[in-house]
Design a protein around this motif. Structure first.
Motif, mmCIF file in Angstrom:
data_model
loop_
_atom_site.group_PDB
_atom_site.id
_atom_site.type_symbol
_atom_site.label_atom_id
_atom_site.label_comp_id
_atom_site.label_asym_id
_atom_site.label_seq_id
_atom_site.Cartn_x
_atom_site.Cartn_y
_atom_site.Cartn_z
ATOM 1 N N UNK A 43 0.825 -1.189 0.000
ATOM 2 C CA UNK A 43 0.000 0.000 0.000
ATOM 3 C C UNK A 43 0.871 1.255 0.000
ATOM 4 N N UNK A 44 1.965 1.200 0.762
ATOM 5 C CA UNK A 44 2.854 2.363 0.818
ATOM 6 C C UNK A 44 3.502 2.617 -0.535
ATOM 7 N N UNK A 45 3.971 1.530 -1.171
ATOM 8 C CA UNK A 45 4.680 1.697 -2.437
ATOM 9 C C UNK A 45 3.718 1.982 -3.566
ATOM 10 N N UNK A 46 2.540 1.440 -3.458
ATOM 11 C CA UNK A 46 1.601 1.491 -4.569
ATOM 12 C C UNK A 46 0.964 2.836 -4.796
ATOM 13 N N UNK A 47 -0.067 3.121 -4.019
ATOM 14 C CA UNK A 47 -0.909 4.259 -4.349
ATOM 15 C C UNK A 47 -0.167 5.579 -4.204
ATOM 16 N N UNK A 48 0.480 5.788 -3.086
ATOM 17 C CA UNK A 48 1.234 7.023 -2.924
ATOM 18 C C UNK A 48 0.349 8.244 -2.982
ATOM 19 N N UNK A 56 9.429 9.502 -1.732
ATOM 20 C CA UNK A 56 9.573 8.772 -2.990
ATOM 21 C C UNK A 56 10.375 9.551 -4.015
ATOM 22 N N UNK A 57 11.251 10.394 -3.541
ATOM 23 C CA UNK A 57 11.954 11.281 -4.456
ATOM 24 C C UNK A 57 12.961 10.638 -5.371
ATOM 25 N N UNK A 58 14.065 10.180 -4.834
ATOM 26 C CA UNK A 58 15.214 9.929 -5.689
ATOM 27 C C UNK A 58 15.133 8.641 -6.494
ATOM 28 N N UNK A 59 14.579 7.613 -5.884
ATOM 29 C CA UNK A 59 14.619 6.318 -6.545
ATOM 30 C C UNK A 59 13.804 6.309 -7.834
ATOM 31 N N UNK A 60 12.858 7.241 -7.943
ATOM 32 C CA UNK A 60 12.090 7.300 -9.175
ATOM 33 C C UNK A 60 11.113 6.164 -9.316
ATOM 34 N N UNK A 61 10.751 5.568 -8.202
ATOM 35 C CA UNK A 61 9.796 4.452 -8.265
ATOM 36 C C UNK A 61 8.454 4.945 -8.747
ATOM 37 N N UNK A 62 8.028 6.045 -8.165
ATOM 38 C CA UNK A 62 6.724 6.570 -8.528
ATOM 39 C C UNK A 62 6.888 8.017 -8.950
ATOM 40 N N UNK A 63 7.365 8.211 -10.147
ATOM 41 C CA UNK A 63 7.528 9.570 -10.630
ATOM 42 C C UNK A 63 6.161 10.167 -10.894
#
Ligand code: ZN
Length: 92
Positions: A43-48, A56-63
């Motif tokens: 849930x944390x990684x997904x919806x955002x 979630x800035x640098x990794x660019x997972x959820x741009x």
């Protein structure tokens, strides 16, 4: 005569049951907890969303994505590029 009393036998059976169900219960709790943790992570990684995007800035997972007004395509908010259509507001 038996070498053991019926009370001892019953107690042993009861103890075995308690241990058996105890292990089962512990295993189930472990599974539930693992699944909860996994769900929480997903849930944390997904919806955002727009809640708190400071992490979630640098990794660019959820741009952050914005929808092109003209063509409806989703493009990255930073450095958006034209999708190829002439009406597209983004530089291409
Ligand atoms: Zn476009």
């Amino acid at each position: 005569m038996f070498g053991f009393s019926i009370q001892k036998l019953l107690f042993t059976v009861a103890a075995i049951f308690v241990v058996w169900y105890g292990f089962k219960w512990v295993g189930r709790m472990k599974k539930v907890r693992e699944r909860e943790a996994r769900d929480r992570l997903r849930r944390q990684a997904g919806t955002g969303g727009g809640a708190g995007n400071s992490e979630s800035g640098e990794s660019g997972v959820a741009e952050e994505m914005v929808e092109c007004q003209t063509c409806g395509a989703f493009v990255a908010a930073t450095g958006a590029k034209s999708c190829g259509k002439e009406e597209c507001p983004y530089p291409g």
